[in-house]
Design a protein around this motif. Structure first.
Motif, PDB file in Angstrom:
ATOM      1  N   GLY A  62       0.815  -1.200   0.000  1.00 25.46           N
ATOM      2  CA  GLY A  62       0.000   0.000   0.000  1.00 25.46           C
ATOM      3  C   GLY A  62       0.845   1.244   0.000  1.00 25.46           C
ATOM      4  O   GLY A  62       2.070   1.200   0.040  1.00 25.46           O
ATOM      5  N   LYS A  63       0.177   2.390  -0.018  1.00 19.77           N
ATOM      6  CA  LYS A  63       0.869   3.669  -0.049  1.00 19.77           C
ATOM      7  C   LYS A  63       0.973   4.319   1.324  1.00 19.77           C
ATOM      8  O   LYS A  63       1.922   5.027   1.602  1.00 19.77           O
ATOM      9  CB  LYS A  63       0.137   4.625  -0.984  1.00 19.77           C
ATOM     10  N   TYR A  64      -0.041   4.097   2.175  1.00 20.12           N
ATOM     11  CA  TYR A  64      -0.118   4.779   3.458  1.00 20.12           C
ATOM     12  C   TYR A  64      -0.178   3.786   4.612  1.00 20.12           C
ATOM     13  O   TYR A  64      -0.719   2.696   4.462  1.00 20.12           O
ATOM     14  CB  TYR A  64      -1.378   5.664   3.516  1.00 20.12           C
ATOM     15  N   CYS A  65       0.355   4.181   5.767  1.00 21.33           N
ATOM     16  CA  CYS A  65       0.183   3.365   6.972  1.00 21.33           C
ATOM     17  C   CYS A  65      -1.235   3.590   7.494  1.00 21.33           C
ATOM     18  O   CYS A  65      -1.950   4.477   7.034  1.00 21.33           O
ATOM     19  CB  CYS A  65       1.226   3.734   8.023  1.00 21.33           C
ATOM     20  N   HIS A  66      -1.629   2.799   8.461  1.00 16.26           N
ATOM     21  CA  HIS A  66      -3.005   2.876   8.970  1.00 16.26           C
ATOM     22  C   HIS A  66      -3.304   4.239   9.593  1.00 16.26           C
ATOM     23  O   HIS A  66      -4.372   4.810   9.381  1.00 16.26           O
ATOM     24  CB  HIS A  66      -3.239   1.763   9.989  1.00 16.26           C
ATOM     25  N   THR A  67      -2.347   4.785  10.331  1.00 16.85           N
ATOM     26  CA  THR A  67      -2.556   6.069  11.014  1.00 16.85           C
ATOM     27  C   THR A  67      -2.734   7.203  10.025  1.00 16.85           C
ATOM     28  O   THR A  67      -3.658   8.014  10.150  1.00 16.85           O
ATOM     29  CB  THR A  67      -1.355   6.363  11.938  1.00 16.85           C
ATOM     30  N   CYS A  68      -1.868   7.277   9.027  1.00 18.38           N
ATOM     31  CA  CYS A  68      -1.952   8.354   8.037  1.00 18.38           C
ATOM     32  C   CYS A  68      -3.192   8.206   7.157  1.00 18.38           C
ATOM     33  O   CYS A  68      -3.821   9.199   6.788  1.00 18.38           O
ATOM     34  CB  CYS A  68      -0.703   8.376   7.171  1.00 18.38           C
ATOM     35  N   ALA A  69      -3.549   6.971   6.814  1.00 19.73           N
ATOM     36  CA  ALA A  69      -4.733   6.737   5.986  1.00 19.73           C
ATOM     37  C   ALA A  69      -5.999   7.180   6.710  1.00 19.73           C
ATOM     38  O   ALA A  69      -6.883   7.795   6.112  1.00 19.73           O
ATOM     39  CB  ALA A  69      -4.828   5.269   5.601  1.00 19.73           C
ATOM     40  N   TYR A  70      -6.086   6.898   8.004  1.00 22.01           N
ATOM     41  CA  TYR A  70      -7.267   7.300   8.763  1.00 22.01           C
ATOM     42  C   TYR A  70      -7.319   8.809   8.951  1.00 22.01           C
ATOM     43  O   TYR A  70      -8.378   9.420   8.826  1.00 22.01           O
ATOM     44  CB  TYR A  70      -7.292   6.611  10.123  1.00 22.01           C
ATOM     45  N   SER A  71      -6.176   9.428   9.223  1.00 16.28           N
ATOM     46  CA  SER A  71      -6.181  10.872   9.459  1.00 16.28           C
ATOM     47  C   SER A  71      -6.489  11.648   8.184  1.00 16.28           C
ATOM     48  O   SER A  71      -7.112  12.703   8.236  1.00 16.28           O
ATOM     49  CB  SER A  71      -4.849  11.333  10.047  1.00 16.28           C
ATOM     50  N   LYS A  72      -6.091  11.134   7.021  1.00 13.06           N
ATOM     51  CA  LYS A  72      -6.391  11.784   5.745  1.00 13.06           C
ATOM     52  C   LYS A  72      -7.737  11.333   5.175  1.00 13.06           C
ATOM     53  O   LYS A  72      -8.279  11.994   4.286  1.00 13.06           O
ATOM     54  CB  LYS A  72      -5.296  11.478   4.723  1.00 13.06           C
ATOM     55  N   GLY A  73      -8.246  10.195   5.632  1.00 16.45           N
ATOM     56  CA  GLY A  73      -9.517   9.683   5.133  1.00 16.45           C
ATOM     57  C   GLY A  73      -9.392   9.012   3.780  1.00 16.45           C
ATOM     58  O   GLY A  73     -10.317   9.064   2.980  1.00 16.45           O
ATOM     59  N   VAL A  74      -8.247   8.400   3.502  1.00 16.53           N
ATOM     60  CA  VAL A  74      -8.015   7.777   2.203  1.00 16.53           C
ATOM     61  C   VAL A  74      -7.816   6.273   2.362  1.00 16.53           C
ATOM     62  O   VAL A  74      -7.553   5.779   3.454  1.00 16.53           O
ATOM     63  CB  VAL A  74      -6.775   8.387   1.506  1.00 16.53           C
ATOM     64  N   CYS A  75      -7.921   5.560   1.254  1.00 17.94           N
ATOM     65  CA  CYS A  75      -7.653   4.124   1.238  1.00 17.94           C
ATOM     66  C   CYS A  75      -6.155   3.925   1.413  1.00 17.94           C
ATOM     67  O   CYS A  75      -5.345   4.608   0.792  1.00 17.94           O
ATOM     68  CB  CYS A  75      -8.117   3.531  -0.093  1.00 17.94           C
ATOM     69  N   ALA A  76      -5.759   2.985   2.258  1.00 17.40           N
ATOM     70  CA  ALA A  76      -4.346   2.762   2.542  1.00 17.40           C
ATOM     71  C   ALA A  76      -3.610   2.146   1.356  1.00 17.40           C
ATOM     72  O   ALA A  76      -2.407   2.302   1.235  1.00 17.40           O
ATOM     73  CB  ALA A  76      -4.197   1.860   3.760  1.00 17.40           C
ATOM     74  N   MET A  77      -4.323   1.470   0.470  1.00 20.28           N
ATOM     75  CA  MET A  77      -3.657   0.798  -0.650  1.00 20.28           C
ATOM     76  C   MET A  77      -3.605   1.642  -1.920  1.00 20.28           C
ATOM     77  O   MET A  77      -2.568   1.712  -2.561  1.00 20.28           O
ATOM     78  CB  MET A  77      -4.350  -0.529  -0.936  1.00 20.28           C
TER      79      MET A  77
END
Length: 96
Positions: free
Chosen positions: A65-80
């Protein structure tokens, strides 16, 4: 958090092999080699975290994926794939 399309791409959970049915710890059926040098075969070893890193915080990502779980949740994007999944405009979040 991943989108519906990327949920199919999630990796499987590691479960021990059944005994004698293609298990990696038996000599039957192409399993363990007899007198195998473990130092030479170490390069094919499975790595749980891989080499992928988060785009934002450079932390290791546990799945492709592109983002870790923390960054994906804070940005509101799909982690992959990075597709917008959640609207975080009214969320009260800190930068910690």
């Amino acid at each position: 958090m991943v989108c519906e399309k990327c949920q199919k791409k999630l990796s499987k959970v590691i479960v021990p092999d059944k005994w004698k049915e293609g298990a990696s710890n038996t000599t039957e059926g192409g399993g363990r080699k007899i007198n195998e040098n473990k130092l030479l075969s170490k390069k094919n070893r499975w790595t749980p975290y891989g080499n992928t890193k988060c785009i934002i915080c450079k932390q290791q990502v546990h799945q492709d994926g592109k983002y870790c779980h923390t960054c994906a949740y804070s940005k509101g994007v799909c982690a992959m794939c990075g597709k917008q999944v959640l609207d975080t405009k009214f969320y009260k979040q800190s930068n910690v």
